[in-house]
Write a protein that holds these residues in place. Structure first.
Motif, short mmCIF file in Angstrom:
data_model
loop_
_atom_site.label_atom_id
_atom_site.label_comp_id
_atom_site.label_asym_id
_atom_site.label_seq_id
_atom_site.Cartn_x
_atom_site.Cartn_y
_atom_site.Cartn_z
N ILE A 144 -97.14 14.51 -30.72
CA ILE A 144 -96.86 15.02 -31.73
C ILE A 144 -97.75 15.58 -32.33
O ILE A 144 -99.19 14.61 -32.06
CB ILE A 144 -96.25 13.94 -32.59
N ILE A 145 -97.77 17.13 -33.05
CA ILE A 145 -99.14 17.75 -33.19
C ILE A 145 -98.93 17.69 -34.85
O ILE A 145 -97.77 18.46 -35.06
CB ILE A 145 -99.12 18.99 -32.80
N GLU A 146 -99.50 17.77 -35.85
CA GLU A 146 -99.86 17.44 -37.08
C GLU A 146 -100.87 18.66 -37.03
O GLU A 146 -102.24 18.38 -36.77
CB GLU A 146 -100.41 16.25 -37.46
N THR A 147 -100.99 19.95 -37.96
CA THR A 147 -101.72 19.86 -38.04
C THR A 147 -101.72 20.69 -39.45
O THR A 147 -100.02 20.82 -40.18
CB THR A 147 -101.58 21.97 -37.78
N LEU A 153 -95.18 19.02 -35.42
CA LEU A 153 -94.31 19.46 -34.11
C LEU A 153 -94.50 18.44 -33.42
O LEU A 153 -95.30 17.73 -32.73
CB LEU A 153 -95.17 21.25 -33.54
N VAL A 154 -92.75 18.16 -32.79
CA VAL A 154 -92.55 17.41 -32.02
C VAL A 154 -92.36 17.56 -31.00
O VAL A 154 -91.71 18.69 -30.29
CB VAL A 154 -91.39 15.99 -32.76
N ILE A 155 -92.68 17.47 -29.31
CA ILE A 155 -93.30 17.87 -28.05
C ILE A 155 -92.19 16.68 -26.87
O ILE A 155 -93.59 15.60 -26.82
CB ILE A 155 -94.27 18.34 -27.64
N PRO A 156 -91.18 16.72 -26.73
CA PRO A 156 -91.12 16.28 -25.71
C PRO A 156 -91.41 16.59 -24.60
O PRO A 156 -91.42 17.67 -23.91
CB PRO A 156 -89.26 15.41 -25.35
N GLY A 194 -90.26 21.22 -35.16
CA GLY A 194 -90.77 21.25 -35.92
C GLY A 194 -91.79 22.62 -36.60
O GLY A 194 -91.19 23.83 -36.37
N THR A 195 -92.91 22.34 -36.80
CA THR A 195 -93.68 23.57 -37.05
C THR A 195 -94.89 23.52 -37.01
O THR A 195 -95.77 21.87 -37.15
CB THR A 195 -93.72 23.74 -38.70
N THR A 215 -92.05 28.00 -36.34
CA THR A 215 -91.34 27.16 -36.87
C THR A 215 -90.08 27.48 -35.55
O THR A 215 -90.00 28.26 -34.93
CB THR A 215 -90.01 27.88 -37.85
N ILE A 216 -90.23 26.41 -34.79
CA ILE A 216 -89.41 25.65 -34.07
C ILE A 216 -88.50 24.67 -34.08
O ILE A 216 -88.12 24.23 -34.40
CB ILE A 216 -90.44 25.09 -32.21
N GLU A 217 -87.26 25.43 -32.84
CA GLU A 217 -85.50 24.39 -33.60
C GLU A 217 -85.53 24.65 -32.22
O GLU A 217 -85.18 26.18 -31.42
CB GLU A 217 -84.41 24.97 -34.42
#
Length: 303
Positions: A144-147, A153-156, A194-195, A215-217
């Motif tokens: 999980i990247i917080e900026t 942004l949650v990246i599995p 996420g973003t 923005t990623i969906e």
């Protein structure tokens, strides 16, 4: 500061386990011809058997080289790609490795980069820290990247293996960047959400004038703010190039953030996400583009 010749000599001793009976190729394009010839001359002065090959510039990172250039790569034991755009995530590079050929990609390399910054790092340290970070990526279920103020942004990544780019090349079919120092992984396609605020640089664009928000969906880039965001979307096109394909973490203590993605993505306190091809390092996306986006000082959470 070492001279260019001294830098090349040290590089071949410290970063490679090869003997001077091998045949090497310096693959360059119109943008890098002058530096490519200087690099080739430095190798020759040290007694290496080396030839050069000049091709047309590619338009973006991840684009395949001309077939003639790809065929030429297969004639050598070691290939240095001093090119404007990256050939790392191409079928040509992967095919050369399959044939036992080592391919070292150096997209956007400059003479300054040879003499300063990431290339001057202690690569024994870079190797150790890169391998440690690679293990961390492999063991993670998601990152999980917080900026910025409120972007997450949650990246599995569960089940995927991290990949080390240490800058130290041993044995046949070695591959990676120089300068180097990153650990990266192919996220699970179609699952990131996420973003993320990009406040560093973008491959093919350079340093961003002001932070942009992506923005990623369902693993796909659906929006990118600002002028740099619009340029990014244009580079990626409307197809599979929009899919999130990589998460990388910089592990080179000497790397600088200059606007050149080759060095930027290796710097401490940075992560990068990329869009486009990842079939060359454990993913399923195969397209003709791979664009990295670097952000500095993120918060990285592991699960």
């Amino acid at each position: 500061m070492k001279s260019f010749q001294e830098t090349v000599s040290t590089l071949m001793v410290n970063n490679f386990e090869v003997t001077k009976d091998i045949n090497a190729l310096v693959l360059m394009d119109m943008s890098t011809e002058e530096l490519g010839k200087k690099f080739s001359d430095a190798l020759q002065k040290d007694g290496w058997k080396v030839r050069t090959y000049l091709m047309e510039d590619r338009t973006r990172s991840g684009e395949e080289p001309p077939q003639e250039a790809a065929d030429e790569m297969l004639k050598y034991d070691l290939v240095f790609c001093l090119t404007k755009h990256s050939l790392t995530h191409t079928v040509a590079r992967k095919n050369a490795n399959t044939h036992g050929i080592s391919v070292i990609t150096m997209p956007g390399i400059t003479e300054d980069m040879f003499l300063n910054g990431a290339m001057s790092a202690d690569y024994s340290r870079v190797e150790k820290e890169t391998l440690s970070m690679t293990d961390k990526l492999t063991d993670a279920h998601m990152v999980i990247i917080e900026t910025g103020a409120a972007h997450e942004l949650v990246i599995p990544v569960n089940g995927r293996n991290g990949v080390p780019s240490t800058g130290v090349f041993r044995g046949k079919a070695a591959s990676g960047n120089l300068p180097s120092g990153e650990a990266y992984i192919a996220p699970l396609e179609g699952e990131a959400v996420g973003t993320i605020e990009i406040n560093g640089s973008i491959s093919g664009i350079g340093l961003v004038a002001k932070p942009i928000v992506l923005t990623i969906e369902k693993g796909r880039l659906i929006d990118a703010s600002g002028q740099s965001g619009r340029e990014l979307l244009e580079l990626l096109g409307d197809g599979d190039g929009r899919y999130l394909c990589e998460l990388g973490i910089g592990t080179n203590h000497a790397a600088r953030l200059t606007g050149n993605i080759l060095e930027d993505e290796k710097a401490y306190e940075t992560i990068h996400v990329a869009f486009g091809s990842n079939h060359t390092f454990g993913g399923k996306i195969k397209t003709n583009v791979h664009i990295d986006c670097v952000t500095k000082n993120p918060t990285v959470n592991w699960k």
